[in-house]
Design an enzyme around this catalytic site. Structure first.
Site, short mmCIF file in Angstrom:
data_model
loop_
_atom_site.label_atom_id
_atom_site.label_comp_id
_atom_site.label_asym_id
_atom_site.label_seq_id
_atom_site.Cartn_x
_atom_site.Cartn_y
_atom_site.Cartn_z
CG HIS A 36 -5.35 2.38 7.78
ND1 HIS A 36 -5.88 1.24 7.22
CD2 HIS A 36 -6.28 2.82 8.67
CE1 HIS A 36 -7.06 1.00 7.75
NE2 HIS A 36 -7.33 1.95 8.62
NE ARG B 222 -2.16 0.51 4.06
CZ ARG B 222 -1.47 0.90 5.13
NH1 ARG B 222 -0.81 2.04 5.12
NH2 ARG B 222 -1.41 0.15 6.20
CE1 TYR C 217 2.36 2.11 8.41
CE2 TYR C 217 1.44 3.79 9.86
CZ TYR C 217 1.37 3.06 8.70
OH TYR C 217 0.35 3.26 7.82
#
Lengths: 379, 341
Positions: A268, A264, A277
């Site tokens: 998110h 991705r 992260y």
């Protein structure tokens, strides 16, 4: 009982086109399973749908920044997984998507406005599931896996050769419903195909903290489900593997689990900060794996695609985005009284009372009275 | 068909049998419903007579059972799911609340969920833990579900047939303590529809509102109250918790002026609280005393040797009715602090 070798995935993810656009010779096991380079027409259709889907995705992301959408979970980078499996579906098949699979819905022919109804906040689902054979986008993780198993069993019971495609993320493979869905589909030999889009992160939690399995594809084997893994950024491989999975399920051999290794590219959702992260180097490494660039290079090199056609599809995608912008910029009309229309086939007496209260509030004639009042009635 | 003694369990079995016979889209499914006929034998003989495609033994996974039924309902089937025991239904809770209850709403009516979730519930049978919960409160709090609980063999048959025919999901709560209750009954039978309460005993002095497993205790208490205390108790059996029959309850309380709510479930934030609040909102000027509750204790369901302490019995019901002899004049001399001290 199947032989375990029939169930085990290929040791390496199936690949037919390398990141630089050159054709790759499939492994022996991949060849045995029938994975071969799809014909140019089919690859062109996948390429076109990815270009349009990518434009939809970037437009939706922009609309979120403008406050037109409450939230948008992008699937940029997963374009091959979003597009190829849906294009390979047949007329009567059902699709069970998650909140991240908006690009799949657009590819499935659903009006982009209807796809965005949920995220815009107008209603929970903008399209008719029966007419589109598409379940509402599922927000709880993996719950749709058991729905897909049940629907697939239902389709088979009806005597059709239709199947159910269930889209799922890597994080959802930790949920109980994922395992119950695989197990039910296997026990009932239901024509369900589960595609795990392993995009490496469940919001912020990396795959290494999600599972100790060498590959998510192995999770099918314990249930007696044929399993496979594929390079999820290789549109040709995804198309070839999914077609074989569908053929397996349609032939009555039971469900298939496919793990697509992908990434991705965005956070998110727009509400998430992915720099907390993951590293820039990691993201940059995947930029070089872009499925659109890869397939386009292959098709151009093979002489199936030229600048004129590329420009034509780009213009088509731009027109879709412009139309979406125009329609999204119009204020939507939401009807408060519709809140009561779809709770039950017939509203309960209690809902009738509350509907009347809201109607009166809207009309400016509301009173404090809610329900009946014995003093008032007695007069 | 001749009239004979029919148990509650037999009435349910016959309802399933008749529904399977009349509609090919009806499917019975759950753990142990096949050869065993269910742990309470409610599905006895159905696999034998209709085949394992119509009465389906599933893997042991409640979320899977409920979710699989969702997919089947999407394809036009009418699944009747058995959850075996109340507390075994909790793994399926997400499927029930997030999908079964909401699918019609999410899809603006395009995907109704015409399925029934049968849950043997409540105690009084000496069961060990996780086998006796009164779990109705979790379901009645969820919009989109109908929740019914038959207390008699006739209702068991009629409400189950109606639930299977309903285009909405029905949580069908079967009080285990009533499975072997018998009635002179001719099947098929048709009782009041879902959403309508029944007055099981007429009375003039106090309305006792109950449902499911506590109906026998309510009727017994009413008899004792009439014989020993000269209280004429009207007993209402709700039958359906959602939709709730305000009209029958209101009419009764306005007539009697006093109300007691009797539920086996723990009381805090439960169905009894909802009923008491509704009665108070609607009948305040007719009430001669506060609405009182008789319930189980606010504890996890106790071990079998102590369940009699938990379950509302006739004595607890009578004691509560006695408390309804409220002072006519309110006492304003105490502040709340003094009262609690």
């Amino acid at each position: 009982m199947s032989e375990i070798t029939d169930l085990l995935p290929c040791p390496e993810p199936v690949q037919l086109i390398a990141a630089d656009g050159t054709a790759v010779e499939p492994s022996e096991q991949a060849r045995e399973r029938g994975y071969a380079m799809p014909n140019p027409e089919d690859l062109l259709a996948v390429w076109r749908a990815m270009v349009v889907g990518r434009r939809f995705d970037t437009q939706a992301t922009a609309l979120t920044k403008q406050g037109r959408l409450a939230v948008y979970p992008s699937s940029r980078g997963q374009d091959a997984c979003q597009v190829a499996p849906v294009l390979a579906l047949a007329e009567g098949d059902w699709l069970f998507p998650t909140y991240r699979d908006s690009m799949s819905l657009v590819t499935h022919g659903i009006d982009p406005m209807e796809v965005l109804t949920l995220l815009r906040g107008d209603w929970h689902c903008g399209y008719d599931p029966q007419a589109t054979r598409t379940a509402p986008q599922c927000t709880p993780l993996a719950t749709q896996a058991v729905h897909a198993a049940g629907a697939a069993h239902g389709l088979a019971r009806r005597g059709t050769d239709a199947l159910a495609l269930c889209l799922i993320g890597d994080g959802a493979t930790s949920e109980g419903d994922f395992h119950e869905g695989l197990n039910f589909a296997a026990v009932f030999e239901a024509p369900a195909v589960f595609l795990v889009q392993n995009n490496k992160y469940a919001i912020s939690v990396p795959l290494a903290k999600q599972t100790k399995a060498p590959a998510l594809a192995y999770k099918g084997v314990g249930y007696g489900v044929r399993s496979e893994q594929v390079d999820g950024n290789d549109p040709a491989a995804v198309l070839a593997v999914m077609r074989e999975a569908y053929a397996h399920a349609r032939a009555g051999h039971g469900p298939v689990l496919v793990e697509a290794h992908t990434y991705r590219m965005e956070a998110h959702t727009n509400a998430d900060d992915a720099t907390r992260y993951r590293t820039k180097d990691e993201v940059d490494g995947w930029t070089g794996q872009d499925p659109i660039v890869r397939l386009q290079a292959y098709l151009v090199e093979q002489g199936h695609l030229d600048d004129a056609r590329i420009e034509e599809v780009r213009a088509e995608a731009e027109a879709m985005a412009a139309d979406l912008r125009t329609r999204m910029n119009a204020e939507s009309i939401v009807e408060p009284l519709e809140l009561f229309d779809h709770v039950y086939a017939e509203p309960t007496p209690q809902l009738r009372e509350q509907r009347e209260l809201v109607r009166a509030e809207l009309a400016g004639t509301a009173t404090a009275a809610h329900g009946s009042n014995d003093e008032k009635d007695a007069q | 068909m001749s009239t004979s003694k029919i148990t509650y369990a037999k009435a349910l079995n016959t309802a399933l049998r008749d529904a399977l016979t009349e509609d090919d889209d009806v499917l019975v499914m759950g753990e142990d419903v096949g050869a065993l006929g269910g742990v309470f034998r409610i599905t006895d003989g159905l696999t034998r007579d209709f085949g394992e495609d119509r009465c389906i033994d599933t893997p042991l996974a409640e979320a899977g059972i409920a979710g699989f039924a969702v997919g089947l309902a999407m394809q036009g089937f009418r699944p009747v799911v058995e959850m075996q025991f109340d507390a075994f239904g909790y793994p399926a809770f997400e499927q029930v609340t997030s999908h079964i209850a909401k699918m019609r709403n999410r899809t603006r009516g395009a995907l109704p969920m015409p399925l029934v979730i049968r849950i043997p519930y409540a105690g009084g049978i000496g069961g060990v833990e996780h086998h006796c919960d009164s779990s109705e409160g979790y379901y009645v709090h969820t919009p989109g579900l109908h929740v019914v609980t038959p207390a008699t063999p006739a209702d068991a048959y009629s409400l189950l047939r109606e639930s299977i025919a309903s285009d909405d999901p029905v949580v069908f709560m079967e009080p285990k303590s009533q499975y072997y209750t018998k009635a002179d009954l001719e099947l098929p039978t048709s009782t009041e529809p879902i959403g309508q309460a029944a007055v099981r005993r007429e009375g003039a002095d106090v309305t006792l509102i109950t449902y499911g497993p506590q109906l026998p205790s309510a009727l017994k208490a009413a008899e004792v109250a009439a014989a020993e205390e000269d209280w004429d108790v009207e007993v209402i059996d709700l039958r359906s918790l959602v939709p709730f029959d305000d009209a029958t309850v209101e009419a009764s309380v306005r007539k009697t002026g006093r109300a007691v709510v009797l539920a086996e479930a723990q009381s805090f934030a439960g169905m009894g609280a909802e009923i008491a609040a509704r009665v108070q909102e609607r009948c305040f000027h007719s009430l001669a005393a506060p609405v009182l509750r008789v319930s189980g204790l606010d504890i996890p369901y106790p071990p079998p040797k102590l369940e009699h302490t938990h379950l509302p019995g006739v004595d607890r019901i009578l004691d509560t009715i006695a408390r309804l002899q409220w002072d006519d004049e309110p006492d304003h001399t105490h502040t709340p602090a003094e009262v609690s001290a």
